[in-house]
Write a protein that holds these residues in place. Sequence first.
Motif, PDB file in Angstrom:
ATOM      1  N   ARG A   7       0.676  -1.358  -0.012  1.00 32.50           N
ATOM      2  CA  ARG A   7      -0.037   0.065  -0.073  1.00 32.50           C
ATOM      3  C   ARG A   7       0.781   1.067  -0.028  1.00 32.50           C
ATOM      4  O   ARG A   7       0.583   2.360  -0.531  1.00 32.50           O
ATOM      5  CB  ARG A   7      -0.900   0.070   1.114  1.00 32.50           C
ATOM      6  CG  ARG A   7      -2.077  -0.809   1.163  1.00 32.50           C
ATOM      7  CD  ARG A   7      -3.289  -0.679   2.042  1.00 32.50           C
ATOM      8  NE  ARG A   7      -2.733  -0.900   3.598  1.00 32.50           N
ATOM      9  CZ  ARG A   7      -2.995  -1.653   4.300  1.00 32.50           C
ATOM     10  NH1 ARG A   7      -3.380  -2.973   3.826  1.00 32.50           N
ATOM     11  NH2 ARG A   7      -2.467  -1.681   5.355  1.00 32.50           N
ATOM     12  N   ALA A   8       2.132   1.153   0.697  1.00 34.75           N
ATOM     13  CA  ALA A   8       2.847   2.337   0.907  1.00 34.75           C
ATOM     14  C   ALA A   8       3.495   2.965  -0.520  1.00 34.75           C
ATOM     15  O   ALA A   8       3.508   3.811  -0.866  1.00 34.75           O
ATOM     16  CB  ALA A   8       3.899   2.234   1.788  1.00 34.75           C
ATOM     17  N   VAL A   9       3.832   1.571  -1.273  1.00 32.58           N
ATOM     18  CA  VAL A   9       4.342   1.576  -2.559  1.00 32.58           C
ATOM     19  C   VAL A   9       3.227   2.371  -3.509  1.00 32.58           C
ATOM     20  O   VAL A   9       3.662   3.211  -4.362  1.00 32.58           O
ATOM     21  CB  VAL A   9       4.872   0.133  -3.216  1.00 32.58           C
ATOM     22  CG1 VAL A   9       5.028   0.460  -4.757  1.00 32.58           C
ATOM     23  CG2 VAL A   9       5.896  -0.256  -2.444  1.00 32.58           C
ATOM     24  N   MET A  10       1.996   2.172  -3.422  1.00 31.78           N
ATOM     25  CA  MET A  10       1.265   2.659  -4.233  1.00 31.78           C
ATOM     26  C   MET A  10       0.505   4.061  -3.869  1.00 31.78           C
ATOM     27  O   MET A  10      -0.282   4.366  -4.381  1.00 31.78           O
ATOM     28  CB  MET A  10      -0.143   1.668  -4.251  1.00 31.78           C
ATOM     29  CG  MET A  10       0.227   0.246  -4.917  1.00 31.78           C
ATOM     30  SD  MET A  10      -1.306  -0.784  -5.186  1.00 31.78           S
ATOM     31  CE  MET A  10      -2.232   0.296  -6.432  1.00 31.78           C
ATOM     32  N   GLY A  11       1.079   4.392  -2.568  1.00 34.60           N
ATOM     33  CA  GLY A  11       0.690   5.612  -2.308  1.00 34.60           C
ATOM     34  C   GLY A  11      -0.593   5.683  -1.335  1.00 34.60           C
ATOM     35  O   GLY A  11      -1.354   6.722  -1.483  1.00 34.60           O
ATOM     36  N   ILE A  12      -1.023   4.603  -0.845  1.00 33.91           N
ATOM     37  CA  ILE A  12      -2.373   4.417  -0.120  1.00 33.91           C
ATOM     38  C   ILE A  12      -2.397   4.431   1.205  1.00 33.91           C
ATOM     39  O   ILE A  12      -1.702   3.723   1.986  1.00 33.91           O
ATOM     40  CB  ILE A  12      -2.987   3.228  -0.472  1.00 33.91           C
ATOM     41  CG1 ILE A  12      -3.115   3.001  -2.036  1.00 33.91           C
ATOM     42  CG2 ILE A  12      -4.291   2.868   0.212  1.00 33.91           C
ATOM     43  CD1 ILE A  12      -3.619   1.905  -2.317  1.00 33.91           C
ATOM     44  N   SER A  13      -2.794   5.676   1.961  1.00 36.30           N
ATOM     45  CA  SER A  13      -2.789   5.852   3.421  1.00 36.30           C
ATOM     46  C   SER A  13      -3.758   5.335   4.082  1.00 36.30           C
ATOM     47  O   SER A  13      -4.742   5.020   3.373  1.00 36.30           O
ATOM     48  CB  SER A  13      -2.580   7.419   3.678  1.00 36.30           C
ATOM     49  OG  SER A  13      -3.587   7.850   3.305  1.00 36.30           O
ATOM     50  N   ASP A  14      -3.718   5.166   5.382  1.00 30.99           N
ATOM     51  CA  ASP A  14      -4.746   4.758   6.104  1.00 30.99           C
ATOM     52  C   ASP A  14      -6.221   5.609   6.050  1.00 30.99           C
ATOM     53  O   ASP A  14      -7.063   5.352   6.472  1.00 30.99           O
ATOM     54  CB  ASP A  14      -4.273   4.406   7.849  1.00 30.99           C
ATOM     55  CG  ASP A  14      -3.571   3.290   7.854  1.00 30.99           C
ATOM     56  OD1 ASP A  14      -3.382   2.349   6.699  1.00 30.99           O
ATOM     57  OD2 ASP A  14      -2.878   2.947   9.007  1.00 30.99           O
ATOM     58  N   ASN A  15      -5.702   6.918   5.856  1.00 29.64           N
ATOM     59  CA  ASN A  15      -6.791   7.849   5.909  1.00 29.64           C
ATOM     60  C   ASN A  15      -7.394   8.139   4.340  1.00 29.64           C
ATOM     61  O   ASN A  15      -8.128   9.257   4.225  1.00 29.64           O
ATOM     62  CB  ASN A  15      -6.401   9.347   6.572  1.00 29.64           C
ATOM     63  CG  ASN A  15      -6.577   9.352   7.876  1.00 29.64           C
ATOM     64  OD1 ASN A  15      -7.084   8.560   8.643  1.00 29.64           O
ATOM     65  ND2 ASN A  15      -6.407  10.573   8.540  1.00 29.64           N
ATOM     66  N   LEU A  16      -6.940   7.505   3.470  1.00 28.49           N
ATOM     67  CA  LEU A  16      -7.451   7.411   2.238  1.00 28.49           C
ATOM     68  C   LEU A  16      -8.650   6.907   1.841  1.00 28.49           C
ATOM     69  O   LEU A  16      -9.030   5.949   2.137  1.00 28.49           O
ATOM     70  CB  LEU A  16      -6.422   7.054   1.132  1.00 28.49           C
ATOM     71  CG  LEU A  16      -6.914   7.376  -0.364  1.00 28.49           C
ATOM     72  CD1 LEU A  16      -6.762   8.421  -0.823  1.00 28.49           C
ATOM     73  CD2 LEU A  16      -5.888   6.216  -1.291  1.00 28.49           C
ATOM     74  N   LEU A  17      -9.607   7.900   1.411  1.00 32.99           N
ATOM     75  CA  LEU A  17     -11.209   7.709   0.773  1.00 32.99           C
ATOM     76  C   LEU A  17     -11.095   7.727  -0.469  1.00 32.99           C
ATOM     77  O   LEU A  17     -10.600   8.546  -1.265  1.00 32.99           O
ATOM     78  CB  LEU A  17     -12.099   8.605   1.587  1.00 32.99           C
ATOM     79  CG  LEU A  17     -12.133   8.818   3.086  1.00 32.99           C
ATOM     80  CD1 LEU A  17     -13.103   9.983   3.407  1.00 32.99           C
ATOM     81  CD2 LEU A  17     -12.401   7.401   3.735  1.00 32.99           C
ATOM     82  N   ARG A  18     -11.637   6.797  -1.168  1.00 25.79           N
ATOM     83  CA  ARG A  18     -11.931   6.370  -2.540  1.00 25.79           C
ATOM     84  C   ARG A  18     -13.630   7.078  -2.847  1.00 25.79           C
ATOM     85  O   ARG A  18     -14.339   6.594  -2.138  1.00 25.79           O
ATOM     86  CB  ARG A  18     -11.961   5.244  -3.089  1.00 25.79           C
ATOM     87  CG  ARG A  18     -11.726   5.229  -4.848  1.00 25.79           C
ATOM     88  CD  ARG A  18     -11.906   3.745  -5.036  1.00 25.79           C
ATOM     89  NE  ARG A  18     -13.076   3.047  -4.930  1.00 25.79           N
ATOM     90  CZ  ARG A  18     -13.382   1.714  -5.391  1.00 25.79           C
ATOM     91  NH1 ARG A  18     -12.353   1.192  -5.878  1.00 25.79           N
ATOM     92  NH2 ARG A  18     -14.375   1.011  -5.134  1.00 25.79           N
TER      93      ARG A  18
END
Length: 410
Positions: free
Chosen positions: A379-390
Motif C-alpha cells: 500500500r505504501a508503494v502505491m501511495g495508499i494511506s490509512d486515511n485515504l477515501l475513494r
Amino acid sequence: MPDKNGFTTTILHSDRRSSVEHGAIHKPMHPSTEYAFSDSHELAAVFQGKAGFTYARQGTPTTAALEVKVTQMEGGVSTVSFATGMAALAATFLTLLRAGDHLISSQYIFGNTNSLLGTLKGMGVDVTLVDATDIDSVKQAYRPGTKMVFTEAIANPGTQVADLRAIGDWCREKNLIYVLDNTLATPWLCQGVALGASLVINSLSKHIGGHGNALGGAVTDTGLYDWSDYANIAEPYRKGKPTSWGLTQIKKKGLRDMGGTLSAEAAHRIAAGAETLALRMEKSCGNALALARFLSQHPKVAKVHYPGLASHPQHERAVDLFGRGFGALMGIELVDDLDVFDFLNKLKVLILATHLGDNRTLVLPVAHTIYYEMGPQQRAVMGISDNLLRVSVGIEDTEDLIGDFVQALA
C-alpha cells in the motif's frame, strides 16, 4: 442517415441500423442456450469459423449487439464481451501469455488486478511492476522475453495518469502488445486506438452500464497490432485476416474453455445504459471537479487526488489526453486527527459501498477494505494511506454532494 455521427448518436441508433425485427429500436434479449440449424453443413461451418451462434457460452445475438456498440465507442475493429471486467482481463492475460513470457505492468493498478498478476506469476509468467507515469521506468523493465505492457488509463484509487501516448509509441517500436484498461477514463474521455493500444479493456459494470444493475466486461481490438508476428497464437486461430487472430484466441479460450460468458440479460441492461454514457460522464466529471476544488481548500482534508486539479502531478498530461473531463474518481486523504470511520458514518447522501462508475456517489476507506489484503508495504508503494477515501462521483446535484461533505466534516 449520415455515414458519420457523433458519439451518442452512433450508440443510440446502433441497434436499429442493423435491422431489428418488427421495427424495434433495441435488439431483443435472446435467453436461448442453443441455436438450431436447418442445414447440417451450416452447423459445421459455424463450428469451423463462420459467423453465427451455436451455444450461448460462446456468445448470443444480445451480446453481439452490445459488442458492436463497444467497438463503436472505442473506434476499434471488434470486441468480445465477458461476464465481468476481471474475466476480460484474465482471458486476455491467460490466453496470450505463456510460462517464461514477461509482462510489464503499472504498479498503480486495481487491487484485484494486482492479485491476478500474482496468479500469472504462479503460472510462470514474469511480471515487473513499474511507475507507468514515467516512460523511462517502463523502458528500463524491458527484456528479450517481454511480450506485453499493461496499464490503466487512470489509476484506482490514486488517480495517477500513465504516460499513455509514450507507452503506445514505444510498444509499437518494440512490437509489444499494449493492453490498456480504459474503465475509469471510458471511451468518452479517450479511445485506446488514438493512444496506440493494441487491446482495450473496459469493465462494463462501471460507467458504460452505469446503473449498478449488471456485471460485464469487454476486450476490444483496435486493429493496430499485427498478430501474424505473435508466436503465442495457436494454429487453429491463424485463419482469415491476422487482425482477428488475437481476439479470436481470447474469445475461444476465455468463453468456450473458461466459461466467462456474459448473460443475455446483463448484456441487454448494459446496452441500454451505454446509450447515456456521454451525458452521465459529463455530469459526473463536472461534479467531481467541483467537489475536488471544494475539498482541496477544506482545513480537514489533507490532500485531494484528482487529475483535474492543477496540483495533480499529471494534470497537464490529463489536460492533453482527456479533452472532455478528468474522470469521476478521486482519492481524499483526511487530516490525521480525524477518524475515517466516524466521518463516513455521518454521511447522508454518499453511499458506503464498493463499486465505481455508478449514477450514485459511492465512498469507502481504501486501506481497510479493497486494499486490505495487499498489506501495508505494498500500500505504501502505491501511495495508499490509512486515511485515504475513494470517492466515485455520481450524477447527483452538485450542491447536495458538497453539502454532505460540509455537514460530515463539521
